[in-house]
Each structure stands twice: as structure tokens, then as C-alpha cells.
Design a protein around this motif. Sequence first.
Motif, mmCIF file in Angstrom:
data_model
loop_
_atom_site.group_PDB
_atom_site.id
_atom_site.type_symbol
_atom_site.label_atom_id
_atom_site.label_comp_id
_atom_site.label_asym_id
_atom_site.label_seq_id
_atom_site.Cartn_x
_atom_site.Cartn_y
_atom_site.Cartn_z
ATOM 1 N N PHE A 276 -74.298 12.508 -33.856
ATOM 2 C CA PHE A 276 -73.678 13.915 -34.511
ATOM 3 C C PHE A 276 -74.972 14.713 -34.739
ATOM 4 C CE2 PHE A 276 -71.600 16.722 -37.284
ATOM 5 C CZ PHE A 276 -70.782 17.458 -36.244
ATOM 6 N N VAL A 277 -75.741 13.975 -35.597
ATOM 7 C CA VAL A 277 -77.075 14.899 -35.905
ATOM 8 C C VAL A 277 -78.020 15.346 -34.913
ATOM 9 C CG1 VAL A 277 -79.195 14.243 -37.095
ATOM 10 C CG2 VAL A 277 -77.119 13.441 -38.188
ATOM 11 N N GLU A 278 -77.973 14.177 -33.931
ATOM 12 C CA GLU A 278 -78.717 14.704 -32.424
ATOM 13 C C GLU A 278 -78.083 16.159 -31.942
ATOM 14 O OE1 GLU A 278 -81.575 13.667 -30.942
ATOM 15 O OE2 GLU A 278 -81.644 12.599 -32.633
ATOM 16 N N ILE A 279 -76.724 16.088 -31.963
ATOM 17 C CA ILE A 279 -76.034 17.374 -31.398
ATOM 18 C C ILE A 279 -76.588 18.712 -32.353
ATOM 19 C CG2 ILE A 279 -73.979 18.466 -31.132
ATOM 20 C CD1 ILE A 279 -72.763 15.839 -30.397
ATOM 21 N N ILE A 280 -76.395 18.509 -33.442
ATOM 22 C CA ILE A 280 -76.772 19.604 -34.559
ATOM 23 C C ILE A 280 -78.189 19.874 -34.155
ATOM 24 C CG2 ILE A 280 -76.989 20.232 -37.170
ATOM 25 C CD1 ILE A 280 -74.779 18.286 -37.757
ATOM 26 N N ARG A 281 -79.032 18.875 -34.181
ATOM 27 C CA ARG A 281 -80.538 19.219 -33.936
ATOM 28 C C ARG A 281 -80.598 19.950 -32.629
ATOM 29 N NH1 ARG A 281 -83.743 13.929 -34.709
ATOM 30 N NH2 ARG A 281 -85.369 15.294 -34.233
ATOM 31 N N MET A 282 -80.009 19.513 -31.556
ATOM 32 C CA MET A 282 -80.232 20.117 -30.315
ATOM 33 C C MET A 282 -79.777 21.820 -30.455
ATOM 34 S SD MET A 282 -78.574 18.610 -26.888
ATOM 35 C CE MET A 282 -76.906 19.413 -27.011
ATOM 36 N N LEU A 283 -78.798 21.917 -31.041
ATOM 37 C CA LEU A 283 -78.221 23.237 -31.252
ATOM 38 C C LEU A 283 -78.900 24.197 -32.069
ATOM 39 C CD1 LEU A 283 -74.194 22.602 -31.387
ATOM 40 C CD2 LEU A 283 -75.495 23.164 -29.255
ATOM 41 N N SER A 284 -79.561 23.568 -33.149
ATOM 42 C CA SER A 284 -80.264 24.419 -33.939
ATOM 43 C C SER A 284 -81.378 25.472 -33.427
ATOM 44 C CB SER A 284 -81.054 23.562 -34.976
ATOM 45 O OG SER A 284 -81.955 22.877 -34.304
ATOM 46 N N THR A 285 -81.853 25.137 -32.491
ATOM 47 C CA THR A 285 -82.750 26.061 -31.717
ATOM 48 C C THR A 285 -82.051 27.350 -31.045
ATOM 49 O OG1 THR A 285 -84.139 24.108 -30.880
ATOM 50 C CG2 THR A 285 -84.741 26.270 -30.270
ATOM 51 N N TRP A 286 -80.788 26.766 -30.558
ATOM 52 C CA TRP A 286 -80.072 27.899 -29.708
ATOM 53 C C TRP A 286 -79.363 28.669 -30.631
ATOM 54 C CZ3 TRP A 286 -82.038 28.723 -25.003
ATOM 55 C CH2 TRP A 286 -82.768 27.502 -24.404
ATOM 56 N N ALA A 287 -78.869 28.029 -31.792
ATOM 57 C CA ALA A 287 -77.983 28.827 -33.008
ATOM 58 C C ALA A 287 -78.675 29.694 -33.952
ATOM 59 C CB ALA A 287 -76.959 27.942 -33.435
ATOM 60 N N SER A 288 -79.946 30.057 -33.690
ATOM 61 C CA SER A 288 -80.638 30.921 -34.570
ATOM 62 C C SER A 288 -81.593 31.478 -33.419
ATOM 63 C CB SER A 288 -81.471 30.182 -35.424
ATOM 64 O OG SER A 288 -82.076 28.897 -35.049
ATOM 65 N N PRO A 289 -82.015 32.909 -34.157
ATOM 66 C CA PRO A 289 -82.702 33.766 -33.467
ATOM 67 C C PRO A 289 -84.051 33.388 -33.081
ATOM 68 C CG PRO A 289 -82.722 34.731 -35.604
ATOM 69 C CD PRO A 289 -81.780 33.293 -35.546
ATOM 70 N N VAL A 290 -84.329 32.108 -32.464
ATOM 71 C CA VAL A 290 -85.923 31.759 -32.141
ATOM 72 C C VAL A 290 -86.161 32.123 -30.898
ATOM 73 C CG1 VAL A 290 -86.943 29.541 -31.731
ATOM 74 C CG2 VAL A 290 -85.560 29.528 -33.548
ATOM 75 N N LEU A 291 -85.408 32.133 -29.989
ATOM 76 C CA LEU A 291 -85.680 32.492 -28.357
ATOM 77 C C LEU A 291 -85.229 33.859 -28.104
ATOM 78 C CD1 LEU A 291 -84.609 29.196 -26.935
ATOM 79 C CD2 LEU A 291 -86.834 29.512 -27.757
ATOM 80 N N TYR A 292 -84.364 34.615 -28.939
ATOM 81 C CA TYR A 292 -84.083 35.732 -28.424
ATOM 82 C C TYR A 292 -84.013 36.608 -29.884
ATOM 83 C CZ TYR A 292 -80.160 33.185 -30.348
ATOM 84 O OH TYR A 292 -79.101 32.166 -30.790
ATOM 85 N N THR A 293 -83.476 37.745 -30.064
ATOM 86 C CA THR A 293 -83.616 38.788 -31.046
ATOM 87 C C THR A 293 -82.301 38.719 -31.575
ATOM 88 O OG1 THR A 293 -83.500 40.703 -30.107
ATOM 89 C CG2 THR A 293 -85.755 39.736 -30.365
ATOM 90 N N ILE A 294 -82.161 38.924 -32.809
ATOM 91 C CA ILE A 294 -80.706 39.346 -33.454
ATOM 92 C C ILE A 294 -79.950 40.364 -32.747
ATOM 93 C CG2 ILE A 294 -79.838 40.240 -35.614
ATOM 94 C CD1 ILE A 294 -81.131 37.933 -37.005
ATOM 95 N N ALA A 295 -80.906 41.511 -32.535
ATOM 96 C CA ALA A 295 -80.554 42.794 -32.012
ATOM 97 C C ALA A 295 -79.655 42.416 -30.794
ATOM 98 C CB ALA A 295 -81.317 43.636 -31.770
ATOM 99 N N MET A 296 -79.920 41.378 -29.985
ATOM 100 C CA MET A 296 -78.969 41.023 -28.662
ATOM 101 C C MET A 296 -78.021 40.429 -29.173
ATOM 102 S SD MET A 296 -82.375 39.278 -26.786
ATOM 103 C CE MET A 296 -83.905 40.212 -26.406
ATOM 104 N N VAL A 297 -77.949 39.462 -30.157
ATOM 105 C CA VAL A 297 -76.800 38.809 -30.645
ATOM 106 C C VAL A 297 -75.671 39.766 -30.916
ATOM 107 C CG1 VAL A 297 -75.826 37.174 -32.022
ATOM 108 C CG2 VAL A 297 -78.067 37.023 -31.361
ATOM 109 N N GLN A 298 -76.265 40.913 -31.593
ATOM 110 C CA GLN A 298 -75.223 42.008 -32.175
ATOM 111 C C GLN A 298 -74.650 42.833 -31.179
ATOM 112 O OE1 GLN A 298 -77.177 44.199 -35.353
ATOM 113 N NE2 GLN A 298 -75.088 44.829 -36.343
#
Lengths: 248, 289
Positions: free
Chosen positions: B189-211
Motif C-alpha cells: 500500500f505504501v508503494e502505491i502512496i509513494r508512486m502517487l506522491s509525485t503526481w498528486a503534488s505540483p512537481v511536474l506541472y503547475t498549480i495554475a494548470m490544476v486550477q
Amino acid sequence: MSEIITQHRPSIIVQDVRKTFQIRHTHSLKEAFVSWVKRKKVGSTPFHALDEVSFTVAEGESVALLGYNGSGKSTLLKLVSGVLEPDSGRVLTRGRVAGLIEVGAGFHPDLSGRENVYLNAAILGMNKSEIDERFDDIVAFSEIGEFIDQEVKHYSSGMFLRLAFSVAIHVELDVLLVDEILSVGDAPFRQKCTEKIHELAQAGKTMLIVSHNMGMVQELCERGVVIRKGRKVFDGPIAEAVEAMNAK
Amino acid sequence: MTSGDLTGFVTPGRGRGILDVLGHGYLLRLLIRKGTATRYRNSVLGWTWSYVKPAAQFFIYYFVMGVVLQFHRDVENFAVYLFAGVVAINLFNEAFGNATSSIVDNRALVRKIYLPRELFPIASIIIAFIHFLPQVAILLLACILLGWTPTLLTVGAFLLGLLIVLMMSLGLGLFFGALNVRYRDAQNFVEIIRMLSTWASPVLYTIAMVQASLPEWAFRLYMLNPLTTSVELFHFAFWAPTTSAADYADTLAPSIGTDILTSVGIGVVLIVIGQLVFRRFERSFAQDL
């Protein structure tokens, strides 16, 4: 015996202790289902490793825990050391408790003997200045000599055990728990270990010893507690305890 | 025999949780030294791996997001933007992952000797922090070359972002580390969280795009993630000063004040829950391992 108990405050109190392990019959959903279809046991059955065991060890007293394999001696020692918790009843200890239980558990093969001595002495509860003070004694006792700065993985198994034992025996303690450890190394080293434990007993340390070596137990302890199938069946002078143990 | 004077007696195996770690400072230091000293034993490149791994990760992200998807046109100094976020998430992933497996990895000790078991997750989080430092050094070097100078505000943002990441790692690490002893499912389960963490925060894109692409309620939900806040703070600390923005506070989401408070709050709650669960499961560690 009762004289000793009334003269000194106890160091270890074990009171109505019960420890139950669950023996699981199935380890996966599939297994559980197959067992259920075949009308075999599903779930788990309790196993009473210890059942209503009570005794006290007075300060400065050396007590042997006797019993056959699987009688619950080691479980009892783990309860006193705090590794396990009883399901009911209580265990109380006074002073610093240290165990000669599977010495070397904290050793890392890639670290040098010196680093391992510091790491393990700290694991057993010593601080830096205490370890600095005893370091030379530890190395001298282990007879490791110049190999102390080598990585432990290059040690022979005898050297490894001698160093591990040496660290454990030099820990600052009030209560010492010994689990079948005096089978370490060759005869001269065993002799040295037994002497060291004698010395600690003479210095007024409290001891709880598990061993199958009746000769050594009779030499070290004045009192024995016999455990059979998780129940205490005898508590009294060591010679009688050994008889009670063998009488079956 | 119960009626006697029981002063001075203690029940073996009962500690005060993470507070006990303070009393074992020397042991904690030795455990950390063991962790850092043995990590790259028997490897030729040794500590270089601490640089090689994030560098490889950075280049693949930069290639895909920056070059292929052309983000470096929209985001000034996209490389720094990317790396600042990657560094924060790497710290979280490493600290959280190590803390989760720390009890099982130290089973030889946990089964045989009693010591405050919280020492293991905490030591592994500190080890992760030590390995995070070289990455920050590289990031700083790049920033300085682009004209970055420290200000009280940027250093404060960095420390606050760091605090949030460490709190999250500790809370979740205690929780899953304890669970992992009995149910090894936790590790997956932790592996999944770790995999998602990069994508679920604005690392590869900007917050403006999410908004721009999420409805308001979903965006609020997205912003609740404390890692989003700390990645933003890392951006503010390292990337924003290197851009040409006149007032680089504009790079932060307008709700940053409440986001920080919420994140710290979530961190505290996670640590409390993690500690409670840890204490609950700790009693049976020795028999479950």
C-alpha cells in the motif's frame, strides 16, 4: 527461602502471569476456504504458553528457571525483559535489567568489532562514557585482541560469540537474565564466563537463569523454579528443584 | 506479595513513545551512523549513488515534461522548478518508505531486546534526511548560478516545507511501520502512496494548470494534500527567486496561509494517530515478527 524474600525487597515480581499464543490453522483466504469445505479447523486455537505463573526474585538472589523445551521458560524471560507483554497478570522489575539472551542480535557484519561494541552496548542501555570506561575490559575479556578493528563478518563464529557475550556481560546492570547462553565458545572461555557470572552474583546482582545444564545451575543458583507446560510446579531450593524437574 | 511497597518498580516494555527517543540520544546517533555507514558498503561508487539516482530521475522528467511536452516554454527556469519539487518528494518517499520497513528490517533486535521501538522509524527518517542534503546542495548550486540569494523569507519557506514533509513521513511511517509487522500488505500500500506522491503534488506541472482543469471542490481537495503545500514552499524558496517575476510571492497559491496551517495540522494529527497505532501494535511486535 522465605527468609531471603522477607530480608530483601524483590527485584522481579511475576504475578498471575498468563501468555497465550494463537496457533493459526490457515494462512490465507484460499486455505481458509478449502479447510472450511473439508470441515477442518478454521481460524485459530489458543495455546497457553504460560498459565497463572507467580513468583518473586529477591534482590541479590540467583534463581534458575527449569523445564523441558517448550515449557515456557524463554517466554517468561522475554516477559521479564519487556520484549513481550503478558495477556493478563503483571510483571514488575526494579533497577536496570539486562539480558544475556541471544547475544549478538544487534551486530552488523559490515561494521568493525569496535563499532559493534559501541552500538551493542548502547542497545543494551549504556551511554557513551560508560562504554568508553569499559571498552578495554570488553576487548580483553573477549580475547579478540588486534582483530577489534576488523569487520565482524571476517570473524570466526567463536570470535563473534565471544565478543557479543563480552559486551553483554559488561553492561551496567542490577538484574541479569541469562538464557541458555553458557554454551558459548571453547571450554576455557566457558569457564571464564561462568566465573564472571559468579562474580556478578557475589557482587549482589539479581539473576534469573534458564539452562538445561543442571551442573552449572546448581553451582550458580540457590533456588529453582520448575515450569511444566506453562505452569509452575515447584519453587524451592535448587537441589530439590532439580529432583522435581527430573521426577516428571 | 502485592501489598508491599512498589516504589521504584517499573513494568518492563512500557515506554513513553517518541518521547523516549530523547533519552536515547546516543543510541539514536549510533543507529544513524550505522545506517549511513553501511548503506553503500561494498559498492564502488558509494555515496555517488546519492547523486546519480536523483540526476537520472531529473533528466527523464525534464526530457518528458520539459522537452517533449514543452513545459519549459510556459515555466521559466523549468529545470529548477522541477528539481525543487523532485527533491521534496524524494525526501518524503525515502523517509516514509524507510520508516515503514524499519521495524521489520530490525526484527533481530525487536524480537530479542526491549528498547523504545520508535527509535527505528525515527533513525530511518533522519538517515533519509542526511541523503537529502547532497540533493539540496546541487539544487542550491544551480540556483546560485542563476542569481539566487538567500532571504529570511525563502529560508523560512524551505524550513517550513521541510518540517511538513518530515511530519508527514513520521506520522505515516509510524502508522504503516507498525501495521507492516502483522500485515505485510502495508508495504504494498505504501508503494502505491509513494508512486502517487509525485503526481498528486505540483512537481511536474503547475498549480495554475490544476486550477484551470479541476472544478472548485476538487481543487480544494487537491490543495489539502500537505505535500502540495511543501512542494509549493520549496518552489518559493528555490525556484521563484530565480525567475523574472517582480513579486515572486505571486507564484504561491492565494490560499497559502491557510494551506500551511492545514498542512501542519494534518501533520500533527498524523503523528498522534501514528503514535497511538504504533503503541497499540507494539505489544505484539515480538511475537508477530
